[in-house]
Design a protein around this motif. Structure first.
Motif, PDB file in Angstrom:
ATOM      1  N   GLY A  68      -8.530   3.815  -5.625  1.00 41.29           N
ATOM      2  CA  GLY A  68      -7.763   3.371  -6.780  1.00 41.29           C
ATOM      3  C   GLY A  68      -6.289   3.200  -6.522  1.00 41.29           C
ATOM      4  O   GLY A  68      -5.556   2.755  -7.391  1.00 41.29           O
ATOM      5  N   ALA A  69      -5.820   3.564  -5.334  1.00 41.68           N
ATOM      6  CA  ALA A  69      -4.394   3.401  -5.023  1.00 41.68           C
ATOM      7  C   ALA A  69      -4.028   1.935  -5.134  1.00 41.68           C
ATOM      8  O   ALA A  69      -4.806   1.064  -4.772  1.00 41.68           O
ATOM      9  N   CYS A  70      -2.874   1.653  -5.652  1.00 39.77           N
ATOM     10  CA  CYS A  70      -2.300   0.299  -5.758  1.00 39.77           C
ATOM     11  C   CYS A  70      -2.811  -0.492  -6.958  1.00 39.77           C
ATOM     12  O   CYS A  70      -2.145  -1.399  -7.404  1.00 39.77           O
ATOM     13  N   VAL A  71      -3.970  -0.202  -7.456  1.00 39.54           N
ATOM     14  CA  VAL A  71      -4.552  -1.054  -8.479  1.00 39.54           C
ATOM     15  C   VAL A  71      -4.136  -0.620  -9.877  1.00 39.54           C
ATOM     16  O   VAL A  71      -3.598  -1.415 -10.643  1.00 39.54           O
ATOM     17  N   HIS A  72      -4.372   0.633 -10.252  1.00 42.26           N
ATOM     18  CA  HIS A  72      -4.059   1.107 -11.598  1.00 42.26           C
ATOM     19  C   HIS A  72      -2.842   2.021 -11.644  1.00 42.26           C
ATOM     20  O   HIS A  72      -2.389   2.403 -12.700  1.00 42.26           O
ATOM     21  N   LEU A  73      -2.339   2.399 -10.489  1.00 42.36           N
ATOM     22  CA  LEU A  73      -1.232   3.337 -10.413  1.00 42.36           C
ATOM     23  C   LEU A  73      -0.114   2.724  -9.584  1.00 42.36           C
ATOM     24  O   LEU A  73      -0.326   1.747  -8.878  1.00 42.36           O
ATOM     25  N   PRO A  74       1.061   3.319  -9.612  1.00 45.05           N
ATOM     26  CA  PRO A  74       2.075   2.854  -8.662  1.00 45.05           C
ATOM     27  C   PRO A  74       1.512   3.009  -7.244  1.00 45.05           C
ATOM     28  O   PRO A  74       0.753   3.934  -6.977  1.00 45.05           O
ATOM     29  N   PRO A  75       1.881   2.115  -6.347  1.00 43.46           N
ATOM     30  CA  PRO A  75       1.317   2.188  -4.993  1.00 43.46           C
ATOM     31  C   PRO A  75       1.803   3.425  -4.249  1.00 43.46           C
ATOM     32  O   PRO A  75       2.855   3.975  -4.553  1.00 43.46           O
ATOM     33  N   PRO A  76       1.031   3.843  -3.250  1.00 47.11           N
ATOM     34  CA  PRO A  76       1.502   4.943  -2.405  1.00 47.11           C
ATOM     35  C   PRO A  76       2.745   4.486  -1.636  1.00 47.11           C
ATOM     36  O   PRO A  76       3.006   3.285  -1.533  1.00 47.11           O
ATOM     37  N   PRO A  77       3.472   5.417  -1.055  1.00 48.41           N
ATOM     38  CA  PRO A  77       4.632   5.015  -0.255  1.00 48.41           C
ATOM     39  C   PRO A  77       4.166   4.218   0.970  1.00 48.41           C
ATOM     40  O   PRO A  77       3.009   4.315   1.375  1.00 48.41           O
ATOM     41  N   PRO A  78       5.063   3.449   1.578  1.00 43.82           N
ATOM     42  CA  PRO A  78       4.678   2.631   2.735  1.00 43.82           C
ATOM     43  C   PRO A  78       4.038   3.415   3.876  1.00 43.82           C
ATOM     44  O   PRO A  78       3.184   2.874   4.582  1.00 43.82           O
ATOM     45  N   ASN A  79       4.412   4.681   4.044  1.00 46.07           N
ATOM     46  CA  ASN A  79       3.810   5.443   5.137  1.00 46.07           C
ATOM     47  C   ASN A  79       2.394   5.925   4.812  1.00 46.07           C
ATOM     48  O   ASN A  79       1.789   6.653   5.592  1.00 46.07           O
ATOM     49  N   GLN A  80       1.861   5.491   3.677  1.00 46.99           N
ATOM     50  CA  GLN A  80       0.484   5.811   3.294  1.00 46.99           C
ATOM     51  C   GLN A  80      -0.324   4.546   3.005  1.00 46.99           C
ATOM     52  O   GLN A  80      -1.333   4.591   2.300  1.00 46.99           O
ATOM     53  N   MET A  81       0.135   3.407   3.531  1.00 48.92           N
ATOM     54  CA  MET A  81      -0.588   2.140   3.377  1.00 48.92           C
ATOM     55  C   MET A  81      -0.612   1.429   4.725  1.00 48.92           C
ATOM     56  O   MET A  81       0.398   1.385   5.423  1.00 48.92           O
ATOM     57  N   ILE A  82      -1.771   0.890   5.063  1.00 51.71           N
ATOM     58  CA  ILE A  82      -1.943   0.163   6.316  1.00 51.71           C
ATOM     59  C   ILE A  82      -2.419  -1.243   6.004  1.00 51.71           C
ATOM     60  O   ILE A  82      -3.402  -1.423   5.273  1.00 51.71           O
TER      61      ILE A  82
END
Length: 185
Positions: free
Chosen positions: A118-132
């Motif tokens: 659910g990250a990025c879709v319904h909530l603010p996105p995770p920080p850049p160091n938690q997205m690939i």
């Protein structure tokens, strides 16, 4: 509209609002961090652990990492830890959830990998160091409901998408369904 049709329409409208509100208010389940293949945990910065160096005889060896290692990137300054610099352009294996870059995507050559559903879709996105940001050579069937393992070369970059900024890119040659044996490896 007749009275019954109006009433049915209001019931359906209310039901849709309740479902949407529930989806937006439910906190996504957090994916537990995978345990690194060797050692049990890596330091956030400083020297690269000798066990990690000893278990990677060549740059083609696959190293299982966890999201804690990726957190060691200071995304505000772009400074990577020694461990991240060691892993740069090496083959790593990491579990996570897929976020398609297009709506209702079933096959993809690129997508985002995040540590929890659910990250990025319904909530603010995770920080850049938690997205690939993941790229693949060929279209692959993707499952964005279940966790997956991805395997490939990782590098520190900034990739801007509609869902946020990813601090990493992986050129992935293997995506496999995560096998749940009751605990993370």
């Amino acid at each position: 509209m007749t009275g019954r049709l109006k009433r049915d329409h209001r019931v359906w409208s209310w039901l849709v609002m309740v479902v949407v509100a529930g989806m937006c208010s439910v906190r996504p389940a957090r994916v537990p961090d995978a345990v690194a293949a060797s050692p049990t945990s890596l330091p956030p910065s400083g020297t690269v652990p000798t066990q990690l160096v000893a278990n990677t005889a060549s740059p083609t060896d696959v190293i299982t990492i966890d999201w804690k290692i990726l957190r060691t990137l200071d995304f505000r300054t772009g400074k990577a830890s020694d461990t991240l610099r060691f892993l740069e352009k090496r083959r790593v294996r990491l579990p996570g959830f897929i976020v398609p870059l297009e709506d209702f995507q079933e096959r993809a050559k690129e997508f985002l990998l995040v540590p929890y559903f659910g990250a990025c879709v319904h909530l603010p996105p995770p920080p850049p160091n938690q997205m690939i940001y993941v790229t693949m050579n060929r279209d692959t069937k993707i499952s964005w409901w279940n966790p997956v393992w991805i395997e490939g070369a990782i590098e520190v970059i900034n990739y801007k998408s509609v869902y946020g900024i990813a601090g990493y890119r992986m050129r992935v040659d293997r995506v496999t369904q995560y096998e749940d044996n009751g605990k993370w490896p």
